[in-house]
Design a protein around this motif. Sequence first.
Motif, PDB file in Angstrom:
ATOM      1  N   ASN A 168       3.303  -1.965  10.719  1.00 28.37           N
ATOM      2  CA  ASN A 168       3.464  -3.408  10.701  1.00 28.37           C
ATOM      3  C   ASN A 168       3.682  -3.890   9.273  1.00 28.37           C
ATOM      4  O   ASN A 168       2.750  -4.263   8.575  1.00 28.37           O
ATOM      5  CB  ASN A 168       2.226  -4.076  11.296  1.00 28.37           C
ATOM      6  N   ILE A 169       4.938  -3.899   8.843  1.00 24.38           N
ATOM      7  CA  ILE A 169       5.220  -4.232   7.448  1.00 24.38           C
ATOM      8  C   ILE A 169       6.111  -5.463   7.321  1.00 24.38           C
ATOM      9  O   ILE A 169       6.631  -5.746   6.248  1.00 24.38           O
ATOM     10  CB  ILE A 169       5.844  -3.032   6.711  1.00 24.38           C
ATOM     11  N   GLY A 170       6.267  -6.185   8.426  1.00 28.53           N
ATOM     12  CA  GLY A 170       7.033  -7.419   8.390  1.00 28.53           C
ATOM     13  C   GLY A 170       6.267  -8.529   9.077  1.00 28.53           C
ATOM     14  O   GLY A 170       5.318  -9.077   8.535  1.00 28.53           O
ATOM     15  N   MET A 171       6.688  -8.863  10.305  1.00 31.92           N
ATOM     16  CA  MET A 171       5.979  -9.798  11.160  1.00 31.92           C
ATOM     17  C   MET A 171       5.658  -9.070  12.453  1.00 31.92           C
ATOM     18  O   MET A 171       6.499  -8.327  12.973  1.00 31.92           O
ATOM     19  CB  MET A 171       6.821 -11.040  11.439  1.00 31.92           C
TER      20      MET A 171
ATOM     21  N   THR B 140       0.823  -1.213   0.000  1.00 29.22           N
ATOM     22  CA  THR B 140       0.000   0.000   0.000  1.00 29.22           C
ATOM     23  C   THR B 140       0.851   1.255   0.000  1.00 29.22           C
ATOM     24  O   THR B 140       0.675   2.158  -0.818  1.00 29.22           O
ATOM     25  CB  THR B 140      -0.937  -0.005   1.215  1.00 29.22           C
ATOM     26  N   ASN B 141       1.818   1.340   0.906  1.00 28.12           N
ATOM     27  CA  ASN B 141       2.664   2.529   0.953  1.00 28.12           C
ATOM     28  C   ASN B 141       3.747   2.528  -0.120  1.00 28.12           C
ATOM     29  O   ASN B 141       4.064   3.566  -0.696  1.00 28.12           O
ATOM     30  CB  ASN B 141       3.318   2.658   2.326  1.00 28.12           C
ATOM     31  N   SER B 142       4.333   1.374  -0.386  1.00 28.33           N
ATOM     32  CA  SER B 142       5.460   1.320  -1.320  1.00 28.33           C
ATOM     33  C   SER B 142       5.030   1.466  -2.774  1.00 28.33           C
ATOM     34  O   SER B 142       5.805   1.923  -3.608  1.00 28.33           O
ATOM     35  CB  SER B 142       6.217  -0.004  -1.147  1.00 28.33           C
ATOM     36  N   ILE B 143       3.800   1.064  -3.089  1.00 31.66           N
ATOM     37  CA  ILE B 143       3.350   1.059  -4.494  1.00 31.66           C
ATOM     38  C   ILE B 143       2.130   1.955  -4.698  1.00 31.66           C
ATOM     39  O   ILE B 143       2.203   2.997  -5.333  1.00 31.66           O
ATOM     40  CB  ILE B 143       3.032  -0.373  -4.966  1.00 31.66           C
TER      41      ILE B 143
ATOM     42  N   GLY C 265      16.790   3.513   2.882  1.00 33.33           N
ATOM     43  CA  GLY C 265      16.989   4.201   4.147  1.00 33.33           C
ATOM     44  C   GLY C 265      17.535   3.313   5.236  1.00 33.33           C
ATOM     45  O   GLY C 265      17.982   2.188   5.000  1.00 33.33           O
ATOM     46  N   VAL C 266      17.459   3.818   6.461  1.00 30.39           N
ATOM     47  CA  VAL C 266      18.022   3.139   7.625  1.00 30.39           C
ATOM     48  C   VAL C 266      16.966   2.235   8.255  1.00 30.39           C
ATOM     49  O   VAL C 266      15.814   2.629   8.438  1.00 30.39           O
ATOM     50  CB  VAL C 266      18.521   4.160   8.660  1.00 30.39           C
ATOM     51  N   LEU C 267      17.370   1.029   8.615  1.00 29.42           N
ATOM     52  CA  LEU C 267      16.465   0.082   9.256  1.00 29.42           C
ATOM     53  C   LEU C 267      16.026   0.610  10.617  1.00 29.42           C
ATOM     54  O   LEU C 267      16.836   1.031  11.435  1.00 29.42           O
ATOM     55  CB  LEU C 267      17.163  -1.268   9.428  1.00 29.42           C
ATOM     56  N   ASN C 268      14.727   0.574  10.850  1.00 31.59           N
ATOM     57  CA  ASN C 268      14.148   1.045  12.103  1.00 31.59           C
ATOM     58  C   ASN C 268      13.623  -0.161  12.872  1.00 31.59           C
ATOM     59  O   ASN C 268      12.803  -0.912  12.356  1.00 31.59           O
ATOM     60  CB  ASN C 268      13.012   2.027  11.816  1.00 31.59           C
ATOM     61  N   GLN C 269      14.103  -0.370  14.097  1.00 31.78           N
ATOM     62  CA  GLN C 269      13.678  -1.526  14.877  1.00 31.78           C
ATOM     63  C   GLN C 269      12.771  -1.125  16.038  1.00 31.78           C
ATOM     64  O   GLN C 269      12.866  -0.015  16.574  1.00 31.78           O
ATOM     65  CB  GLN C 269      14.886  -2.275  15.429  1.00 31.78           C
ATOM     66  N   ASP C 270      11.934  -2.055  16.444  1.00 33.67           N
ATOM     67  CA  ASP C 270      11.023  -1.849  17.565  1.00 33.67           C
ATOM     68  C   ASP C 270      11.819  -1.909  18.868  1.00 33.67           C
ATOM     69  O   ASP C 270      12.455  -2.924  19.174  1.00 33.67           O
ATOM     70  CB  ASP C 270       9.946  -2.938  17.536  1.00 33.67           C
ATOM     71  N   SER C 271      11.761  -0.854  19.647  1.00 30.69           N
ATOM     72  CA  SER C 271      12.523  -0.806  20.902  1.00 30.69           C
ATOM     73  C   SER C 271      12.024  -1.815  21.929  1.00 30.69           C
ATOM     74  O   SER C 271      12.707  -2.091  22.920  1.00 30.69           O
ATOM     75  CB  SER C 271      12.453   0.602  21.496  1.00 30.69           C
ATOM     76  N   ASP C 272      10.846  -2.377  21.720  1.00 36.14           N
ATOM     77  CA  ASP C 272      10.333  -3.387  22.642  1.00 36.14           C
ATOM     78  C   ASP C 272      11.079  -4.715  22.529  1.00 36.14           C
ATOM     79  O   ASP C 272      10.994  -5.540  23.439  1.00 36.14           O
ATOM     80  CB  ASP C 272       8.836  -3.637  22.386  1.00 36.14           C
ATOM     81  N   ILE C 273      11.781  -4.936  21.402  1.00 37.48           N
ATOM     82  CA  ILE C 273      12.460  -6.225  21.243  1.00 37.48           C
ATOM     83  C   ILE C 273      13.983  -6.113  21.199  1.00 37.48           C
ATOM     84  O   ILE C 273      14.681  -7.097  21.459  1.00 37.48           O
ATOM     85  CB  ILE C 273      11.981  -6.968  19.981  1.00 37.48           C
TER      86      ILE C 273
ATOM     87  N   TRP D  90       9.194   3.853   5.018  1.00 39.72           N
ATOM     88  CA  TRP D  90       7.971   4.195   5.729  1.00 39.72           C
ATOM     89  C   TRP D  90       8.106   4.126   7.243  1.00 39.72           C
ATOM     90  O   TRP D  90       7.134   4.298   7.971  1.00 39.72           O
ATOM     91  CB  TRP D  90       6.840   3.286   5.249  1.00 39.72           C
ATOM     92  N   GLY D  91       9.323   3.849   7.720  1.00 36.41           N
ATOM     93  CA  GLY D  91       9.529   3.882   9.155  1.00 36.41           C
ATOM     94  C   GLY D  91       8.953   2.710   9.914  1.00 36.41           C
ATOM     95  O   GLY D  91       8.899   2.738  11.151  1.00 36.41           O
ATOM     96  N   GLY D  92       8.504   1.703   9.216  1.00 31.17           N
ATOM     97  CA  GLY D  92       7.934   0.543   9.886  1.00 31.17           C
ATOM     98  C   GLY D  92       9.006  -0.394  10.423  1.00 31.17           C
ATOM     99  O   GLY D  92      10.203  -0.216  10.178  1.00 31.17           O
ATOM    100  N   PHE D  93       8.568  -1.413  11.148  1.00 31.89           N
ATOM    101  CA  PHE D  93       9.479  -2.350  11.798  1.00 31.89           C
ATOM    102  C   PHE D  93       9.466  -3.705  11.081  1.00 31.89           C
ATOM    103  O   PHE D  93       8.405  -4.173  10.680  1.00 31.89           O
ATOM    104  CB  PHE D  93       9.062  -2.587  13.248  1.00 31.89           C
ATOM    105  N   PRO D  94      10.610  -4.363  10.995  1.00 34.01           N
ATOM    106  CA  PRO D  94      10.599  -5.729  10.475  1.00 34.01           C
ATOM    107  C   PRO D  94       9.886  -6.689  11.423  1.00 34.01           C
ATOM    108  O   PRO D  94       9.174  -7.598  10.993  1.00 34.01           O
ATOM    109  CB  PRO D  94      12.083  -6.078  10.325  1.00 34.01           C
TER     110      PRO D  94
END
Length: 600
Positions: A384-387, A370-373, A435-443, A410-414
Amino acid sequence: MNTKYNIILLLLTTTFMNISVAQTSYYVNKQTGSNSNNGLSVSTPFKTVENAVGVLGPGDTLFIIGEYSNNSYNPSYTYSGNINDPQIWHQENTIRINNLNGTPGNYITIKPYNSSTILKGDGANILRVLNSSYLKFEGLEIIGEVDRIPYSTARALQFLYREDPSTNTLYRVPLGTTDEQVEQNYSQNGSLPDISGISVSRPSYTDTRGLYMSKVHHIDITNLKVHHTPGNGFRVADCDYINIIGNEVYATSRKSYSGTHGMVVTNANSSVTGTLDTNPGYRITILNNNVHHNYNEIYSWAPDKTLITPKIDEGKGISLQRNDLANGWNYGRFLVANNLTYWNGYSGIHSNSGLRMDFINNTCYMNSYTNSITNFGGGQSGNNIGMSTAGTGSDDFKFINNIIYIDNAWGGFPISVAETTNVVVSNNLVYGINGVLNQDSDITPTQTNMIFTNPKFVDPGNELATTHDFSLQSSSGAIGSATKTYNVNGVTFDIPTNDFYGKIRDSNPDLGAIEYSPSLGINNINRTKLKIYPNPVKDYIYINGIENSNTAEVYNLSGQKVISNQNTLEYSNTRINLSSLSSGIYFLKINADTFKIIKN
């Protein structure tokens, strides 16, 4: 000492050991059949599946012949603007199966007669199953009307509804309201009348589901192809002991107004069998599925909400919803393994309010369609663009041996774990482009053995490609990086013995759904052209797509060779006779490549 279990053997114990020789074969042909026939042969078929259900018993098999569609189906239909046109409201099911039950040792099987069998529909559901148990659905192809429904039609029907049982047609927001006006006037809670206590119907034409099952248990759904349905491709609800294995779901959920997804399992219930079942093992298994290009083109609204958010934020690949204590999921686990999910709208694999789920050896690629295309350059609509897992009360999740490849723009997390406790994140490869990989700080404080590098797929293709090869190149960092076991409440489990293609994993297994094979050469197989069918198989299995001379051998579960094809296999069809084998699981070996087959 921990006890080690093998996942495949566990599934054999709970499911495939129930395979038995069918007692009676019945046939249905909507074009040439008659419900006054006995249904016992191709020349005397029933006309409808509903009639056949009345005679099916434990161990029986029903073969569906030819094209099967709902009574009002019209492939030439075009919406004219008449909001009361019966064609958009008729709510028909192409096939409806109610209260059909096999027994633990004798599942009832429903399958295509041959490759020309197709289920179509433009009503509420193409295949609807409810209040049923101990059934197998194998090899069916289900096709919807996405390619015949213009975007303009989906938008025109987006806000229509009726208050049941009235045929008075209403608009949730006035006809012609722009997205900007919806954002300005209807996006605040309470800005719309509360209709949550009213039974509401909406046009079925743009929300047709491919497969919808509810109040079911002990159901095997294998090797189905579900595609181009405007609503949910594949939905199983109020369920327990469900095996979803080897299916392909694609190009679904695009025209719906209700925020749909490709493959959904929701409201798993430990008491759906009639009594509370305390078995703690794997009871919902989602294995070796190919789920891709499922996304929304229309933003959704729900009758129980008094606001509308005019943004597309749904269209997931595999979506697990409300599998929690509040909905009766008291015991049992989900196993989600060896799946390919790519180019879905938002998230390849996602759980919302779930418990006890293990995501093992999956490959997720660019699940932000949706965002990429379609909305490239627009506003952020989903992280939520990964798992991912989210929802209050979510607990006990494992993300192990997966490959997640995302669009960083899009700033989402893997991997995302909002509102979730007791999470294990280990031995995953994550990578992002743009861009730079953005990770969820909860994990990030607890994740272990993570790899941050390009997985080097052989040929993933772009969003428009007709083939996508997620096999690994020889230099991939995913090779040999998987853990062979994982722990669940003090019990050690092996990861899946076989990969997505049925190839046996070696002693140093790889990350993702596909185990590495050497580069293609004269003694190897081009998997993009290879076809092995039917699977499950009754008598003969066909091998098509071998470009060079090869040999084929069949082994049983004990590793004994039971059939050896002495002839060379060529590009044209090769047929191997398996009629002498008893029912069960076998492995077809073509040179160094191994494929799991099921003999009925």
